[in-house]
Design an enzyme around this catalytic site. Sequence first.
Site, PDB file in Angstrom:
ATOM      1  N   LYS A   1       0.538  -1.306  -0.257  1.00  0.00           N
ATOM      2  CA  LYS A   1       0.045  -0.217   0.804  1.00  0.00           C
ATOM      3  C   LYS A   1       1.066   1.036  -0.074  1.00  0.00           C
ATOM      4  O   LYS A   1       1.440   1.405   1.086  1.00  0.00           O
ATOM      5  CB  LYS A   1      -0.639   0.210   1.211  1.00  0.00           C
ATOM      6  CG  LYS A   1      -2.002   0.649   1.234  1.00  0.00           C
ATOM      7  CD  LYS A   1      -1.395   2.588   1.456  1.00  0.00           C
ATOM      8  CE  LYS A   1      -2.203   3.442   1.693  1.00  0.00           C
ATOM      9  NZ  LYS A   1      -2.119   4.614   1.106  1.00  0.00           N
TER      10      LYS A   1
ATOM     11  N   GLY B   1       6.645   5.010   8.399  1.00  0.00           N
ATOM     12  CA  GLY B   1       6.128   7.115   8.367  1.00  0.00           C
ATOM     13  C   GLY B   1       5.824   7.856   9.648  1.00  0.00           C
ATOM     14  O   GLY B   1       6.707   7.600   9.882  1.00  0.00           O
ATOM     15  N   SER B   2       4.811   8.270   9.562  1.00  0.00           N
ATOM     16  CA  SER B   2       4.616   8.845  10.864  1.00  0.00           C
ATOM     17  C   SER B   2       4.668   8.624  12.616  1.00  0.00           C
ATOM     18  O   SER B   2       4.205   7.497  12.164  1.00  0.00           O
ATOM     19  CB  SER B   2       4.110  10.215  11.027  1.00  0.00           C
ATOM     20  OG  SER B   2       2.421   9.372  10.857  1.00  0.00           O
ATOM     21  N   ASN B   3       4.711   8.889  13.397  1.00  0.00           N
ATOM     22  CA  ASN B   3       5.070   8.045  15.029  1.00  0.00           C
ATOM     23  C   ASN B   3       3.688   7.940  14.948  1.00  0.00           C
ATOM     24  O   ASN B   3       3.348   6.610  15.513  1.00  0.00           O
ATOM     25  CB  ASN B   3       6.023   8.895  15.893  1.00  0.00           C
ATOM     26  CG  ASN B   3       6.845   9.049  15.837  1.00  0.00           C
ATOM     27  OD1 ASN B   3       7.553   8.963  14.772  1.00  0.00           O
ATOM     28  ND2 ASN B   3       8.035   8.126  17.301  1.00  0.00           N
TER      29      ASN B   3
ATOM     30  N   VAL C   1       0.878   7.312  12.891  1.00  0.00           N
ATOM     31  CA  VAL C   1       0.438   6.443  12.063  1.00  0.00           C
ATOM     32  C   VAL C   1       1.429   4.969  12.687  1.00  0.00           C
ATOM     33  O   VAL C   1      -0.099   3.558  12.783  1.00  0.00           O
ATOM     34  CB  VAL C   1       0.714   6.923  10.433  1.00  0.00           C
ATOM     35  CG1 VAL C   1      -0.063   5.648   9.728  1.00  0.00           C
ATOM     36  CG2 VAL C   1      -0.589   7.520  10.862  1.00  0.00           C
ATOM     37  N   GLY C   2       2.455   5.061  12.488  1.00  0.00           N
ATOM     38  CA  GLY C   2       3.042   4.169  13.284  1.00  0.00           C
ATOM     39  C   GLY C   2       2.653   3.251  13.770  1.00  0.00           C
ATOM     40  O   GLY C   2       2.644   1.933  14.354  1.00  0.00           O
TER      41      GLY C   2
ATOM     42  N   GLU D   1       9.489   1.966  10.950  1.00  0.00           N
ATOM     43  CA  GLU D   1      10.299   3.023  11.196  1.00  0.00           C
ATOM     44  C   GLU D   1      10.184   4.361  11.142  1.00  0.00           C
ATOM     45  O   GLU D   1       8.877   4.335   9.860  1.00  0.00           O
ATOM     46  CB  GLU D   1      11.374   2.100   9.805  1.00  0.00           C
ATOM     47  CG  GLU D   1      12.043   1.813   9.500  1.00  0.00           C
ATOM     48  CD  GLU D   1      13.428   1.672  11.371  1.00  0.00           C
ATOM     49  OE1 GLU D   1      13.551   2.120  11.707  1.00  0.00           O
ATOM     50  OE2 GLU D   1      13.370   0.551  11.834  1.00  0.00           O
TER      51      GLU D   1
ATOM     52  N   CYS E   1      13.356  11.160   6.940  1.00  0.00           N
ATOM     53  CA  CYS E   1      13.439  10.740   8.605  1.00  0.00           C
ATOM     54  C   CYS E   1      15.269  10.836   9.153  1.00  0.00           C
ATOM     55  O   CYS E   1      15.364  10.678  10.311  1.00  0.00           O
ATOM     56  CB  CYS E   1      13.276   9.266   8.867  1.00  0.00           C
ATOM     57  SG  CYS E   1      13.762   8.193   7.800  1.00  0.00           S
TER      58      CYS E   1
ATOM     59  N   GLU F   1       9.815  16.346  15.081  1.00  0.00           N
ATOM     60  CA  GLU F   1       9.797  16.232  13.236  1.00  0.00           C
ATOM     61  C   GLU F   1       8.990  16.550  13.031  1.00  0.00           C
ATOM     62  O   GLU F   1       7.569  17.575  12.968  1.00  0.00           O
ATOM     63  CB  GLU F   1       9.687  14.489  13.429  1.00  0.00           C
ATOM     64  CG  GLU F   1      10.086  14.345  12.043  1.00  0.00           C
ATOM     65  CD  GLU F   1       9.883  13.587  11.046  1.00  0.00           C
ATOM     66  OE1 GLU F   1       9.095  13.074  11.478  1.00  0.00           O
ATOM     67  OE2 GLU F   1      11.424  12.607  10.773  1.00  0.00           O
TER      68      GLU F   1
HETATM   69  N1  LIG Z   1       9.572   8.468   8.877  1.00  0.00           N
HETATM   70  C1  LIG Z   1       9.462   8.722   7.562  1.00  0.00           C
HETATM   71  O1  LIG Z   1      10.240   8.182   7.073  1.00  0.00           O
HETATM   72  C2  LIG Z   1       8.639   9.398   7.055  1.00  0.00           C
HETATM   73  C3  LIG Z   1       7.740  10.594   8.126  1.00  0.00           C
HETATM   74  N2  LIG Z   1       6.481  11.257   8.065  1.00  0.00           N
HETATM   75  C4  LIG Z   1       6.812  12.222   9.461  1.00  0.00           C
HETATM   76  O2  LIG Z   1       4.600  12.120   8.926  1.00  0.00           O
HETATM   77  C5  LIG Z   1       3.877  13.529   9.037  1.00  0.00           C
HETATM   78  C6  LIG Z   1       2.935  13.538   7.649  1.00  0.00           C
HETATM   79  O3  LIG Z   1       3.244  12.367   7.009  1.00  0.00           O
HETATM   80  P1  LIG Z   1       2.281  11.256   6.291  1.00  0.00           P
HETATM   81  O4  LIG Z   1       2.394  10.939   5.201  1.00  0.00           O
HETATM   82  O5  LIG Z   1       1.264  11.934   6.539  1.00  0.00           O
HETATM   83  O6  LIG Z   1       2.934  10.146   7.122  1.00  0.00           O
HETATM   84  P2  LIG Z   1       1.784   9.000   7.200  1.00  0.00           P
HETATM   85  O7  LIG Z   1       2.533   8.349   8.543  1.00  0.00           O
HETATM   86  O8  LIG Z   1       0.127   9.207   7.539  1.00  0.00           O
HETATM   87  O9  LIG Z   1       2.021   8.278   5.802  1.00  0.00           O
HETATM   88  C7  LIG Z   1       2.468   6.867   5.898  1.00  0.00           C
HETATM   89  C8  LIG Z   1       1.823   5.907   5.225  1.00  0.00           C
HETATM   90  O10 LIG Z   1       0.906   4.909   6.009  1.00  0.00           O
HETATM   91  C9  LIG Z   1       0.069   5.189   5.347  1.00  0.00           C
HETATM   92  N3  LIG Z   1      -1.258   5.503   6.712  1.00  0.00           N
HETATM   93  C10 LIG Z   1      -1.939   6.675   6.837  1.00  0.00           C
HETATM   94  N4  LIG Z   1      -2.893   6.654   7.571  1.00  0.00           N
HETATM   95  C11 LIG Z   1      -3.155   5.143   8.228  1.00  0.00           C
HETATM   96  C12 LIG Z   1      -3.367   4.776   8.541  1.00  0.00           C
HETATM   97  N5  LIG Z   1      -4.005   4.782  10.095  1.00  0.00           N
HETATM   98  N6  LIG Z   1      -3.393   3.489   9.278  1.00  0.00           N
HETATM   99  C13 LIG Z   1      -2.213   2.745   8.086  1.00  0.00           C
HETATM  100  N7  LIG Z   1      -1.605   3.466   7.586  1.00  0.00           N
HETATM  101  C14 LIG Z   1      -1.856   4.331   7.231  1.00  0.00           C
HETATM  102  C15 LIG Z   1      -0.533   6.350   4.816  1.00  0.00           C
HETATM  103  O11 LIG Z   1      -1.384   6.421   3.574  1.00  0.00           O
HETATM  104  P3  LIG Z   1      -1.522   7.505   2.870  1.00  0.00           P
HETATM  105  O12 LIG Z   1      -0.274   8.121   2.044  1.00  0.00           O
HETATM  106  O13 LIG Z   1      -2.739   7.538   1.693  1.00  0.00           O
HETATM  107  O14 LIG Z   1      -2.147   8.462   3.562  1.00  0.00           O
HETATM  108  C16 LIG Z   1       1.333   6.436   4.366  1.00  0.00           C
HETATM  109  O15 LIG Z   1       1.349   5.021   3.117  1.00  0.00           O
HETATM  110  C17 LIG Z   1       5.039  14.347   8.115  1.00  0.00           C
HETATM  111  O16 LIG Z   1       5.335  15.441   8.458  1.00  0.00           O
HETATM  112  C18 LIG Z   1       6.162  13.497   8.966  1.00  0.00           C
HETATM  113  O17 LIG Z   1       6.773  13.412   9.968  1.00  0.00           O
HETATM  114  C19 LIG Z   1       5.911  11.266   6.990  1.00  0.00           C
HETATM  115  C20 LIG Z   1       6.775  10.114   5.792  1.00  0.00           C
HETATM  116  C21 LIG Z   1       8.656   9.758   5.726  1.00  0.00           C
HETATM  117  O1  LIG Z   2      18.366   8.796   4.811  1.00  0.00           O
HETATM  118  C1  LIG Z   2      17.961   7.962   3.997  1.00  0.00           C
HETATM  119  O2  LIG Z   2      19.205   7.842   3.347  1.00  0.00           O
HETATM  120  C2  LIG Z   2      16.962   7.326   3.963  1.00  0.00           C
HETATM  121  C3  LIG Z   2      15.921   8.231   4.988  1.00  0.00           C
HETATM  122  C4  LIG Z   2      15.054   6.658   4.981  1.00  0.00           C
HETATM  123  O3  LIG Z   2      14.772   5.691   5.192  1.00  0.00           O
HETATM  124  C5  LIG Z   2      13.897   7.934   5.036  1.00  0.00           C
HETATM  125  O4  LIG Z   2      13.585   9.639   5.290  1.00  0.00           O
HETATM  126  O5  LIG Z   2      12.378   7.304   5.082  1.00  0.00           O
END
Ligand SMILES: NC(=O)C1=CN([C@@H]2O[C@H](COP(=O)(O)OP(=O)(O)OC[C@H]3O[C@@H](n4cnc5c(N)ncnc54)[C@H](OP(=O)(O)O)[C@@H]3O)[C@@H](O)[C@H]2O)C=CC1
Ligand SMILES: O=C(O)CCC(=O)C(=O)O
Length: 488
Positions: free
Chosen positions: A180, A233-235, A237-238, A255, A289, A390
């Site tokens: 997904k 993704g975000s904390n 949602v994670g 992560e 991240c 973040e």
């Molecule tokens: N650690 C990292 O690498 C990342 C961190 N982030 C952080 O998260 C913040 C928000 O970004 P965002 O894209 O909204 O990140 P999210 O955590 O919302 O999204 C990451 C993934 O989770 C999916 N998702 C969203 N809601 C749910 C849920 N309830 N259950 C399961 N999966 C879900 C998203 O789908 P969909 O796209 O359809 O919403 C996407 O595929 C950023 O500002 C940043 O701080 C974001 C991206 C990467």
């Molecule tokens: O720094 C990188 O190369 C990877 C970073 C990463 O995994 C992320 O932002 O989700």
Amino acid sequence: MAVQTEAKTYFNYINGDWVSSVTNEVEASTNPANKNEIVGYIQRSSIEDLNEAVTAAKQAQKSWWKLSGVARGEYLYKTADILERRLEEIAETMTKEMGKTFGEAKAETMRGVSILRYYAGEGVRKIGDVIPSSDSEALMFTTRVPLGVIGVISPWNFPVAIPIWKMAPALIYGNAVVLKPASEAAVTAAKVIECFHEAGFPKGVVNMVCGPGSVIGQGIAEHPDINGVTFTGSNSVGKRVGRAAFERGAKYQLEMGGKNPVIVAKDADLDLAVDGTISGGLRSTGQKCTATSRVFVESEVYETFKEKLLSKVKQLTIGNGMESETWMGPCVSEEQLNTVLSYVEQGKAEGANLIYGGKRCVEGELANGFYVEPTIFENVDLNMTIAREEIFGPVLALIKVHNIEEALKLANDTEYGLSASIYTKDISNILSFIDEIEAGLVRVNAETAGVEFQAPFGGMKQSSSHSREQGQAAIEFFTSIKTVFIKA
Ligand SMILES: NC(=O)C1=CN([C@@H]2O[C@H](COP(=O)(O)OP(=O)(O)OC[C@H]3O[C@@H](n4cnc5c(N)ncnc54)[C@H](OP(=O)(O)O)[C@@H]3O)[C@@H](O)[C@H]2O)C=CC1
Ligand SMILES: O=C(O)CCC(=O)C(=O)O
């Protein structure tokens, strides 16, 4: 918003076929450099679509696992070759869909190729050990089996590398996958899946379902037939994903965010430290991240470091990532841009001193995109929101410290623990840093960002579920160990 009829519609990939969602609804994926440009349409799927994909994956997984590791590896090698052939086109889609510069997008796509080849090779590496038994007539050894069906929930910031670094190890160890992808970058993900399709994977082994995270992502976390969930993704949602998986006894791997520090010691090569701070903090518009966000500088070199940093940041060119002179592209979306701008306002309101940037860029064509200036604050207190949360944008917080001991204490004063770096030539600084910094990635005289696919990747504290991705560490998540005891 103008709908472009020439923009292509991308389908879900279920059981080896490209299919539309049962909802018959699609969603436009737009270009953050020009909000009027539609990159493509993706399916707005429902749980019914997800169920179909999981059923297909479950059916396909058993015979996939019965293939030899060499045979599974051949599929990954083929996928790598196809991705390499389509590198420029897929990188261009990435730039248009989520904004990072074309150069960065090409490097990331090439990283995807290398990851596929690396895990193809894993198919012929050992999966167990012989352990001496207390019974001299018995043979005891470990072997590994796949989990079954893996749900992959990926973010938009590395739309090629992250899905691949989750899918490739899942597949080589004998799992089937349901991806997904993030909605913001699902067209890029669909093109990656096209490469798997063209490589001829058996039907059902690889599947992709697009749609809202709250429906499809949450559906993956809760699905009784998904045996492992890997998420970046975000904390917030994670944690939700982790809780849902835990409740039903599924394995999960998370992560999440970072608030990554760089420490600049008084003996540092300041030019190197400035370059590393800029690259680590501002490349990809700070949307990693692993991005640098807090910069601790020893007081003796603080002013010199600051002046050098300012003078280089002023030269950065902001623009459409497809233009060769652009150093920094837009934020991924209007929402992300507004998040960054609201953190800037909060920083000012809480008393930090904004010394550069902080505004939306609206000159000429930039007005059509989600651009923000690279931003630097000083006089930042560790209690301020910009020092704790973040931001996921090009924002640096400068913090003056009296010595390395203080820098380490403050650098560790965060709930996160993903990546950290120090610039110094002093071996005792280096050794204290390696021992004491609370981070999964420890970097010396190198920027905080930049992950190598052959090495373990993951964080401490709230940055991760304490597991590791990539390299040989990936086997720990994507397999279960069986300890076998055979008595003749
Ligand atoms: N650690 C990292 O690498 C990342 C961190 N982030 C952080 O998260 C913040 C928000 O970004 P965002 O894209 O909204 O990140 P999210 O955590 O919302 O999204 C990451 C993934 O989770 C999916 N998702 C969203 N809601 C749910 C849920 N309830 N259950 C399961 N999966 C879900 C998203 O789908 P969909 O796209 O359809 O919403 C996407 O595929 C950023 O500002 C940043 O701080 C974001 C991206 C990467
Ligand atoms: O720094 C990188 O190369 C990877 C970073 C990463 O995994 C992320 O932002 O989700």
